[in-house]
Write a protein that holds these residues in place. Structure first.
Motif, mmCIF file in Angstrom:
data_model
loop_
_atom_site.group_PDB
_atom_site.id
_atom_site.type_symbol
_atom_site.label_atom_id
_atom_site.label_comp_id
_atom_site.label_asym_id
_atom_site.label_seq_id
_atom_site.Cartn_x
_atom_site.Cartn_y
_atom_site.Cartn_z
ATOM 1 N N LEU A 100 72.928 37.110 8.436
ATOM 2 C CA LEU A 100 74.272 37.054 9.017
ATOM 3 C C LEU A 100 74.471 38.161 10.039
ATOM 4 C CD1 LEU A 100 76.399 36.295 5.836
ATOM 5 C CD2 LEU A 100 76.028 34.762 7.765
ATOM 6 N N ARG A 101 74.074 39.384 9.675
ATOM 7 C CA ARG A 101 74.251 40.511 10.591
ATOM 8 C C ARG A 101 73.390 40.352 11.837
ATOM 9 N NH1 ARG A 101 74.309 42.974 14.138
ATOM 10 N NH2 ARG A 101 74.605 45.202 14.522
ATOM 11 N N SER A 102 72.234 39.720 11.716
ATOM 12 C CA SER A 102 71.343 39.586 12.865
ATOM 13 C C SER A 102 71.936 38.726 13.966
ATOM 14 C CB SER A 102 70.003 38.990 12.420
ATOM 15 O OG SER A 102 70.122 37.597 12.166
ATOM 16 N N SER A 103 72.927 37.920 13.635
ATOM 17 C CA SER A 103 73.469 36.974 14.609
ATOM 18 C C SER A 103 74.800 37.390 15.215
ATOM 19 C CB SER A 103 73.637 35.600 13.945
ATOM 20 O OG SER A 103 74.611 35.649 12.920
ATOM 21 N N ILE A 161 68.855 46.312 10.191
ATOM 22 C CA ILE A 161 68.270 45.079 10.703
ATOM 23 C C ILE A 161 69.077 44.558 11.886
ATOM 24 C CG2 ILE A 161 67.711 42.690 10.115
ATOM 25 C CD1 ILE A 161 65.899 44.938 8.896
ATOM 26 N N GLY A 162 70.401 44.695 11.821
ATOM 27 C CA GLY A 162 71.228 44.267 12.935
ATOM 28 C C GLY A 162 70.905 45.014 14.208
ATOM 29 N N SER A 163 70.594 46.296 14.094
ATOM 30 C CA SER A 163 70.244 47.086 15.272
ATOM 31 C C SER A 163 68.980 46.546 15.932
ATOM 32 C CB SER A 163 70.058 48.549 14.870
ATOM 33 O OG SER A 163 69.706 49.336 15.988
ATOM 34 N N ILE A 164 67.993 46.193 15.112
ATOM 35 C CA ILE A 164 66.770 45.604 15.658
ATOM 36 C C ILE A 164 67.076 44.261 16.311
ATOM 37 C CG2 ILE A 164 64.536 44.591 15.033
ATOM 38 C CD1 ILE A 164 64.272 46.754 12.909
ATOM 39 N N ALA A 165 67.879 43.432 15.629
ATOM 40 C CA ALA A 165 68.211 42.118 16.178
ATOM 41 C C ALA A 165 68.951 42.238 17.501
ATOM 42 C CB ALA A 165 69.042 41.340 15.169
#
Length: 214
Positions: A100-103, A161-165
């Motif tokens: 969810l955070r990745s998007s 993970i969101g930062s990487i995404a």
């Protein structure tokens, strides 16, 4: 006793609310918090009056986004809690929260800071924390999770993970999956032998400068 009952929204009203929330999420992610309700109406394909009936001002719309976020996370946590073991539940929830955070292009952080804290959102947050506390407790009782890990750690690892995404979305849209699995395995390893990581490592800067960007 009062016979007055809260009527459920009609199907078209439910549909319009979903269109408005989805449009707002998209526009805020693309343009930041300066988006107007007129912008949202145009993106959603509904009249501006429809938006104002559901959300009388931007604060109400931001609160609606927070509520929708918590609703999704609560649903994810309920599914995790229903799995046979705490290990399975915790792994599924962590990977789902990271997906969810990745998007959302850091939208959640901006919205959570700007939106008013409504009773509905606070109630959902408490429900989420109770569910996740139960999942983590089960995993701890099974010896499946690292000692000291708590539900309070989930937003931090999701943000990693969101930062990487956010930084690799254009060049490597699935790169986050490799590092999400790495983190989840470190927190709560799967039963049995560790599976191989998915995907390929990101090249170091400058060749992989997406990660190095500020």
């Amino acid at each position: 006793m009062s016979t007055t009952a809260v009527r459920p929204l009609r199907a078209d009203a439910v549909r319009n609310r979903a269109l408005i929330v989805d449009a707002a999420r998209k526009l805020f992610a693309e343009r930041g918090l300066d988006v107007t309700l007129h912008d949202v109406a145009e993106e959603a394909g509904v009249g501006v009056g429809t938006v104002y009936r559901r959300f009388p001002d931007k604060d109400a719309l931001l609160a609606g986004l927070v509520t929708a976020k918590y609703e999704t996370l609560v649903e994810l946590a309920e599914q995790a809690a229903a799995l046979p073991t705490g290990r399975e539940g915790l792994r599924q929830y962590l990977l789902g929260a990271m997906q969810l955070r990745s998007s959302d292009r850091s939208l959640s952080t901006a919205v959570m800071r700007a939106a008013p804290q409504t009773a509905e959102a606070l109630e959902l947050r408490e429900r989420l924390w109770a569910l996740m506390g139960g999942v983590v407790a089960r995993a701890q009782a099974e010896g499946a999770v690292r000692q000291g890990f708590t539900p309070d750690d989930v937003p931090a690892v999701s943000s990693m993970i969101g930062s990487i995404a956010d930084r690799t979305r254009d060049e490597h849209p699935d790169a986050w999956r490799r590092y999400a699995l790495l983190l989840v395995d470190a927190v709560c390893p799967p039963a049995g032998e560790l599976p191989p990581l998915v995907g390929e490592p990101l090249a170091p800067p400058p060749a992989g400068c997406a990660v190095a960007r500020p």
